[in-house]
Design a protein around this motif. Structure first.
Motif, short mmCIF file in Angstrom:
data_model
loop_
_atom_site.label_atom_id
_atom_site.label_comp_id
_atom_site.label_asym_id
_atom_site.label_seq_id
_atom_site.Cartn_x
_atom_site.Cartn_y
_atom_site.Cartn_z
N MET A 1 0.85 -1.19 0.00
CA MET A 1 0.00 0.00 0.00
C MET A 1 0.89 1.25 0.00
O MET A 1 1.19 1.80 1.03
N ASP A 2 1.34 1.65 -1.18
CA ASP A 2 2.19 2.83 -1.28
C ASP A 2 1.52 3.98 -2.00
O ASP A 2 2.17 4.96 -2.33
N ASP A 3 0.24 3.90 -2.25
CA ASP A 3 -0.50 5.01 -2.82
C ASP A 3 -0.73 6.05 -1.73
O ASP A 3 -1.28 5.73 -0.67
N VAL A 4 -0.30 7.27 -1.97
CA VAL A 4 -0.37 8.34 -0.96
C VAL A 4 -1.80 8.52 -0.45
O VAL A 4 -2.03 8.61 0.76
N TYR A 5 -2.75 8.58 -1.36
CA TYR A 5 -4.13 8.81 -0.95
C TYR A 5 -4.65 7.66 -0.09
O TYR A 5 -5.32 7.89 0.93
N GLU A 6 -4.34 6.42 -0.47
CA GLU A 6 -4.78 5.28 0.34
C GLU A 6 -4.16 5.31 1.72
O GLU A 6 -4.83 5.02 2.72
N LEU A 7 -2.88 5.65 1.79
CA LEU A 7 -2.21 5.75 3.09
C LEU A 7 -2.84 6.85 3.95
O LEU A 7 -3.09 6.65 5.14
N PHE A 8 -3.11 7.98 3.31
CA PHE A 8 -3.74 9.09 4.02
C PHE A 8 -5.13 8.69 4.53
O PHE A 8 -5.47 8.93 5.70
N GLN A 9 -5.91 8.05 3.67
CA GLN A 9 -7.25 7.60 4.07
C GLN A 9 -7.19 6.61 5.23
O GLN A 9 -7.96 6.71 6.18
N THR A 24 -0.27 6.77 13.08
CA THR A 24 1.01 7.38 12.69
C THR A 24 1.74 6.57 11.62
O THR A 24 2.48 7.13 10.83
N VAL A 25 1.52 5.27 11.57
CA VAL A 25 2.26 4.42 10.63
C VAL A 25 1.93 4.76 9.18
O VAL A 25 2.83 5.15 8.41
N PRO A 26 0.67 4.67 8.74
CA PRO A 26 0.39 5.03 7.34
C PRO A 26 0.58 6.53 7.07
O PRO A 26 0.99 6.92 5.96
N LEU A 27 0.33 7.36 8.08
CA LEU A 27 0.49 8.80 7.87
C LEU A 27 1.97 9.18 7.70
O LEU A 27 2.29 10.05 6.89
N ARG A 28 2.85 8.53 8.42
CA ARG A 28 4.29 8.77 8.21
C ARG A 28 4.71 8.34 6.81
O ARG A 28 5.49 9.03 6.15
N ARG A 29 4.21 7.21 6.37
CA ARG A 29 4.54 6.73 5.02
C ARG A 29 4.01 7.70 3.97
O ARG A 29 4.71 8.01 2.99
N ALA A 30 2.80 8.17 4.15
CA ALA A 30 2.23 9.14 3.22
C ALA A 30 3.05 10.43 3.22
O ALA A 30 3.34 10.99 2.15
N ARG A 31 3.45 10.90 4.40
CA ARG A 31 4.27 12.11 4.51
C ARG A 31 5.60 11.93 3.79
O ARG A 31 6.07 12.81 3.09
N ASP A 32 6.21 10.77 3.96
CA ASP A 32 7.49 10.51 3.32
C ASP A 32 7.37 10.51 1.79
O ASP A 32 8.30 10.90 1.09
N LEU A 33 6.23 10.08 1.29
CA LEU A 33 5.99 10.05 -0.16
C LEU A 33 5.61 11.44 -0.71
O LEU A 33 5.88 11.74 -1.86
N ASP A 34 4.97 12.26 0.13
CA ASP A 34 4.53 13.59 -0.31
C ASP A 34 4.69 14.59 0.83
O ASP A 34 3.72 15.01 1.45
N PRO A 35 5.96 14.98 1.12
CA PRO A 35 6.22 15.82 2.30
C PRO A 35 5.66 17.25 2.22
O PRO A 35 5.58 17.93 3.24
N ASP A 36 5.26 17.69 1.05
CA ASP A 36 4.73 19.05 0.92
C ASP A 36 3.22 19.13 1.12
O ASP A 36 2.65 20.22 1.11
N LYS A 37 2.57 18.00 1.31
CA LYS A 37 1.11 17.96 1.45
C LYS A 37 0.73 18.30 2.89
O LYS A 37 0.91 17.50 3.81
N THR A 38 0.19 19.50 3.10
CA THR A 38 -0.10 19.95 4.46
C THR A 38 -1.21 19.14 5.12
O THR A 38 -1.21 18.98 6.34
N SER A 39 -2.16 18.62 4.35
CA SER A 39 -3.24 17.83 4.96
C SER A 39 -2.68 16.56 5.60
O SER A 39 -3.14 16.15 6.68
N ILE A 40 -1.70 15.95 4.96
CA ILE A 40 -1.07 14.76 5.53
C ILE A 40 -0.30 15.13 6.79
O ILE A 40 -0.43 14.46 7.82
#
Length: 125
Positions: A1-9, A24-40
């Protein structure tokens, strides 16, 4: 599960259920994939704050404020994380900014005033 949106959801679902450490686990992964996304970063900051990971929460909310300096909620949460770290003097500025951006928020004013009092106390930071 490396899709940013899926991780965020997945992370926000866990956050909504109160599973803060797990969120924190999927949210950290999502942040690492898209660090500029403020919602994440904001969601991760919330999860960390509720998991009592205050230094990590501070870092995430600081990153949000750098990208969105008028985000009153991120400013408020940054101030609260600093308070929980005992850094009341540093908490004053983001809490004051949040309170000024949203003067109708009594909770923002309450924590702003608490930071002022504790920062003025002898031996405080």
């Amino acid at each position: 599960m490396d899709d940013v949106y899926e991780l965020f959801q997945r992370g926000t679902d866990l956050l909504g259920r109160g599973d803060f450490h797990q969120a924190t686990v999927p949210l950290r992964r999502a942040r690492d994939l898209d660090p500029d996304k403020t919602s994440i970063r904001e969601a991760l900051g919330r999860a960390c704050f509720h998991a009592q990971l205050y230094e990590e929460a501070r870092s995430e909310f600081e990153a949000v404020v750098e990208r969105a300096p008028t985000n009153d909620f991120a400013l408020f949460c940054l101030g609260r994380a600093l308070q929980m770290l005992g850094r009341h003097g540093e908490a004053r500025k983001p809490l004051a900014l949040a309170s000024n951006l949203r003067p109708e928020r009594s909770d923002y004013r309450r924590y702003r005033d608490r930071a002022r009092r504790r920062a003025a106390a002898p031996g405080s930071r």
